[in-house]
Design a protein around this motif. Structure first.
Motif, PDB file in Angstrom:
ATOM      1  N   ILE A 199      17.388  87.408-109.313  1.00  9.38           N
ATOM      2  CA  ILE A 199      17.714  87.584-107.899  1.00  9.38           C
ATOM      3  C   ILE A 199      19.052  88.300-107.849  1.00  9.38           C
ATOM      4  CG2 ILE A 199      18.305  86.436-105.744  1.00  9.38           C
ATOM      5  CD1 ILE A 199      16.487  84.113-106.608  1.00  9.38           C
ATOM      6  N   SER A 200      19.097  89.463-107.190  1.00  6.55           N
ATOM      7  CA  SER A 200      20.328  90.225-107.044  1.00  6.55           C
ATOM      8  C   SER A 200      20.656  90.329-105.564  1.00  6.55           C
ATOM      9  CB  SER A 200      20.172  91.630-107.623  1.00  6.55           C
ATOM     10  OG  SER A 200      19.965  91.567-109.007  1.00  6.55           O
ATOM     11  N   LEU A 201      21.871  89.938-105.210  1.00  5.98           N
ATOM     12  CA  LEU A 201      22.327  89.954-103.823  1.00  5.98           C
ATOM     13  C   LEU A 201      23.620  90.734-103.722  1.00  5.98           C
ATOM     14  CD1 LEU A 201      21.897  86.115-103.192  1.00  5.98           C
ATOM     15  CD2 LEU A 201      20.241  87.921-102.704  1.00  5.98           C
ATOM     16  N   PRO A 202      23.855  91.406-102.607  1.00  8.76           N
ATOM     17  CA  PRO A 202      25.122  92.125-102.456  1.00  8.76           C
ATOM     18  C   PRO A 202      26.278  91.130-102.305  1.00  8.76           C
ATOM     19  CG  PRO A 202      23.918  92.146-100.391  1.00  8.76           C
ATOM     20  CD  PRO A 202      23.013  91.510-101.414  1.00  8.76           C
ATOM     21  N   LYS A 203      27.396  91.413-102.951  1.00  2.00           N
ATOM     22  CA  LYS A 203      28.555  90.530-102.813  1.00  2.00           C
ATOM     23  C   LYS A 203      29.076  90.544-101.381  1.00  2.00           C
ATOM     24  CE  LYS A 203      31.159  89.128-106.618  1.00  2.00           C
ATOM     25  NZ  LYS A 203      31.971  89.394-107.740  1.00  2.00           N
ATOM     26  N   ASP A 204      28.960  91.685-100.725  1.00  2.00           N
ATOM     27  CA  ASP A 204      29.362  91.819 -99.332  1.00  2.00           C
ATOM     28  C   ASP A 204      28.295  91.157 -98.458  1.00  2.00           C
ATOM     29  OD1 ASP A 204      30.092  92.557 -96.780  1.00  2.00           O
ATOM     30  OD2 ASP A 204      30.174  94.708 -97.198  1.00  2.00           O
ATOM     31  N   VAL A 205      28.605  89.995 -97.911  1.00  2.00           N
ATOM     32  CA  VAL A 205      27.629  89.216 -97.160  1.00  2.00           C
ATOM     33  C   VAL A 205      27.115  89.953 -95.918  1.00  2.00           C
ATOM     34  CG1 VAL A 205      29.240  87.938 -95.684  1.00  2.00           C
ATOM     35  CG2 VAL A 205      27.114  86.856 -96.438  1.00  2.00           C
ATOM     36  N   SER A 206      27.853  90.927 -95.419  1.00  2.00           N
ATOM     37  CA  SER A 206      27.391  91.693 -94.253  1.00  2.00           C
ATOM     38  C   SER A 206      26.194  92.579 -94.602  1.00  2.00           C
ATOM     39  CB  SER A 206      28.526  92.540 -93.668  1.00  2.00           C
ATOM     40  OG  SER A 206      28.870  93.581 -94.560  1.00  2.00           O
ATOM     41  N   LYS A 207      25.959  92.814 -95.884  1.00  2.00           N
ATOM     42  CA  LYS A 207      24.815  93.613 -96.326  1.00  2.00           C
ATOM     43  C   LYS A 207      23.595  92.754 -96.675  1.00  2.00           C
ATOM     44  CE  LYS A 207      27.685  97.347 -97.944  1.00  2.00           C
ATOM     45  NZ  LYS A 207      28.126  98.147 -99.071  1.00  2.00           N
ATOM     46  N   PHE A 208      23.754  91.444 -96.602  1.00  2.00           N
ATOM     47  CA  PHE A 208      22.649  90.523 -96.867  1.00  2.00           C
ATOM     48  C   PHE A 208      21.683  90.570 -95.684  1.00  2.00           C
ATOM     49  CE2 PHE A 208      20.735  86.233 -96.820  1.00  2.00           C
ATOM     50  CZ  PHE A 208      20.231  86.187 -98.103  1.00  2.00           C
ATOM     51  N   ASN A 209      20.434  90.938 -95.955  1.00  2.00           N
ATOM     52  CA  ASN A 209      19.462  91.082 -94.873  1.00  2.00           C
ATOM     53  C   ASN A 209      18.125  90.465 -95.274  1.00  2.00           C
ATOM     54  OD1 ASN A 209      18.069  93.011 -96.466  1.00  2.00           O
ATOM     55  ND2 ASN A 209      19.416  94.623 -95.722  1.00  2.00           N
TER      56      ASN A 209
ATOM     57  N   MET B  54      16.348  88.051 -98.398  1.00  4.08           N
ATOM     58  CA  MET B  54      15.774  86.742 -98.077  1.00  4.08           C
ATOM     59  C   MET B  54      14.348  86.632 -98.593  1.00  4.08           C
ATOM     60  SD  MET B  54      16.993  86.122 -94.191  1.00  4.08           S
ATOM     61  CE  MET B  54      18.608  86.597 -93.635  1.00  4.08           C
ATOM     62  N   PHE B  55      13.550  87.672 -98.356  1.00  3.70           N
ATOM     63  CA  PHE B  55      12.158  87.635 -98.799  1.00  3.70           C
ATOM     64  C   PHE B  55      12.054  87.643-100.327  1.00  3.70           C
ATOM     65  CE2 PHE B  55      11.186  89.036 -94.410  1.00  3.70           C
ATOM     66  CZ  PHE B  55      10.286  88.022 -94.092  1.00  3.70           C
ATOM     67  N   ASP B  56      13.003  88.266-101.011  1.00  6.44           N
ATOM     68  CA  ASP B  56      13.025  88.229-102.470  1.00  6.44           C
ATOM     69  C   ASP B  56      13.235  86.795-102.959  1.00  6.44           C
ATOM     70  OD1 ASP B  56      13.024  89.359-105.121  1.00  6.44           O
ATOM     71  OD2 ASP B  56      15.211  89.189-105.120  1.00  6.44           O
ATOM     72  N   ILE B  57      14.149  86.083-102.311  1.00  4.98           N
ATOM     73  CA  ILE B  57      14.398  84.680-102.660  1.00  4.98           C
ATOM     74  C   ILE B  57      13.154  83.843-102.397  1.00  4.98           C
ATOM     75  CG2 ILE B  57      15.745  82.632-102.042  1.00  4.98           C
ATOM     76  CD1 ILE B  57      18.084  84.653-101.441  1.00  4.98           C
ATOM     77  N   VAL B  58      12.512  84.067-101.258  1.00  6.61           N
ATOM     78  CA  VAL B  58      11.291  83.329-100.907  1.00  6.61           C
ATOM     79  C   VAL B  58      10.191  83.601-101.925  1.00  6.61           C
ATOM     80  CG1 VAL B  58       9.428  83.134 -99.215  1.00  6.61           C
ATOM     81  CG2 VAL B  58      11.804  83.195 -98.441  1.00  6.61           C
ATOM     82  N   LEU B  59      10.008  84.851-102.295  1.00 12.52           N
ATOM     83  CA  LEU B  59       8.961  85.222-103.240  1.00 12.52           C
ATOM     84  C   LEU B  59       9.125  84.510-104.579  1.00 12.52           C
ATOM     85  CD1 LEU B  59       6.524  87.109-103.811  1.00 12.52           C
ATOM     86  CD2 LEU B  59       8.182  88.754-104.683  1.00 12.52           C
ATOM     87  N   LYS B  60      10.359  84.348-105.008  1.00 10.01           N
ATOM     88  CA  LYS B  60      10.621  83.754-106.314  1.00 10.01           C
ATOM     89  C   LYS B  60      10.771  82.227-106.262  1.00 10.01           C
ATOM     90  CE  LYS B  60      12.401  88.098-107.856  1.00 10.01           C
ATOM     91  NZ  LYS B  60      13.548  88.992-107.903  1.00 10.01           N
ATOM     92  N   ASN B  61      10.731  81.670-105.040  1.00  6.88           N
ATOM     93  CA  ASN B  61      10.835  80.216-104.839  1.00  6.88           C
ATOM     94  C   ASN B  61       9.935  79.822-103.675  1.00  6.88           C
ATOM     95  OD1 ASN B  61      13.365  79.473-106.574  1.00  6.88           O
ATOM     96  ND2 ASN B  61      13.944  81.291-105.430  1.00  6.88           N
TER      97      ASN B  61
ATOM     98  N   PHE C  90      11.733  77.930 -99.960  1.00  6.55           N
ATOM     99  CA  PHE C  90      12.430  78.710 -98.944  1.00  6.55           C
ATOM    100  C   PHE C  90      11.450  79.397 -98.007  1.00  6.55           C
ATOM    101  CE2 PHE C  90      15.547  78.565-102.396  1.00  6.55           C
ATOM    102  CZ  PHE C  90      16.718  78.305-101.722  1.00  6.55           C
ATOM    103  N   GLN C  91      11.900  79.663 -96.789  1.00  8.50           N
ATOM    104  CA  GLN C  91      11.162  80.441 -95.804  1.00  8.50           C
ATOM    105  C   GLN C  91      12.140  81.328 -95.064  1.00  8.50           C
ATOM    106  OE1 GLN C  91       9.348  77.736 -93.040  1.00  8.50           O
ATOM    107  NE2 GLN C  91       7.496  77.524 -94.257  1.00  8.50           N
ATOM    108  N   VAL C  92      11.621  82.444 -94.533  1.00 13.51           N
ATOM    109  CA  VAL C  92      12.398  83.282 -93.636  1.00 13.51           C
ATOM    110  C   VAL C  92      11.837  83.042 -92.248  1.00 13.51           C
ATOM    111  CG1 VAL C  92      13.034  85.631 -92.979  1.00 13.51           C
ATOM    112  CG2 VAL C  92      12.875  85.011 -95.400  1.00 13.51           C
ATOM    113  N   ARG C  93      12.724  82.725 -91.321  1.00 12.55           N
ATOM    114  CA  ARG C  93      12.295  82.451 -89.948  1.00 12.55           C
ATOM    115  C   ARG C  93      13.088  83.294 -88.969  1.00 12.55           C
ATOM    116  NH1 ARG C  93      12.571  75.882 -90.269  1.00 12.55           N
ATOM    117  NH2 ARG C  93      10.996  75.626 -91.919  1.00 12.55           N
ATOM    118  N   ASP C  94      12.464  83.548 -87.805  1.00 16.81           N
ATOM    119  CA  ASP C  94      13.176  84.208 -86.719  1.00 16.81           C
ATOM    120  C   ASP C  94      14.100  83.200 -86.070  1.00 16.81           C
ATOM    121  OD1 ASP C  94      11.967  86.712 -86.958  1.00 16.81           O
ATOM    122  OD2 ASP C  94      10.250  86.068 -85.772  1.00 16.81           O
ATOM    123  N   MET C  95      15.274  83.648 -85.731  1.00 16.36           N
ATOM    124  CA  MET C  95      16.258  82.779 -85.070  1.00 16.36           C
ATOM    125  C   MET C  95      16.064  82.832 -83.595  1.00 16.36           C
ATOM    126  SD  MET C  95      18.768  80.942 -85.962  1.00 16.36           S
ATOM    127  CE  MET C  95      20.267  80.247 -85.425  1.00 16.36           C
TER     128      MET C  95
END
Length: 112
Positions: free
Chosen positions: A82-92, A96-103, A107-112
């Motif tokens: 799992i590779s994530l940008p260190k700059d949290v403003s670039k986290f999109n 999230m879906f990469d994390i969900v796919l591997k776990n 985990f789930q991605v939901r609309d806020m």
């Protein structure tokens, strides 16, 4: 939101298979709905990298420290990374879906 991720002209975008239109073609902004990553066992919204790292560590993921612009996690029992940008403003939602796919069950991605 449903559809198919399409890589075209160097850009990844979500297209609706019924219409063939992407979000930009329908006049919708990708920021219309905010996505959140949820840790499903506790129904907890992951609001920081610190919390994410704690949850991933509990699932057997280990942190790599050799990339200056990335936060990376590896699981010894698999070849996944799992590779994530260190700059949290670039986290999109793509990350999230990469994390969900591997776990998938954690985990789930939901609309806020």
């Amino acid at each position: 939101m449903s559809g198919v991720w399409v890589f075209k002209d160097g850009v990844m975008r979500l297209e609706n298979p019924a219409t063939g239109l992407g979000e930009a073609d329908r006049g919708e902004s990708s920021n219309t709905r905010r996505k959140v990553l949820v840790y499903t066992p506790t129904n907890e919204v992951i609001a920081s990298y610190t919390l994410l790292e704690r949850r991933l560590a509990g699932l057997g993921w280990e942190r790599y420290y050799d990339k200056p612009n990335l936060i990376q996690f590896h699981k010894r029992s698999s070849n996944d990374l799992i590779s994530l940008p260190k700059d949290v403003s670039k986290f999109n939602s793509v990350y999230m879906f990469d994390i969900v796919l591997k776990n998938q069950s954690k985990f789930q991605v939901r609309d806020m």
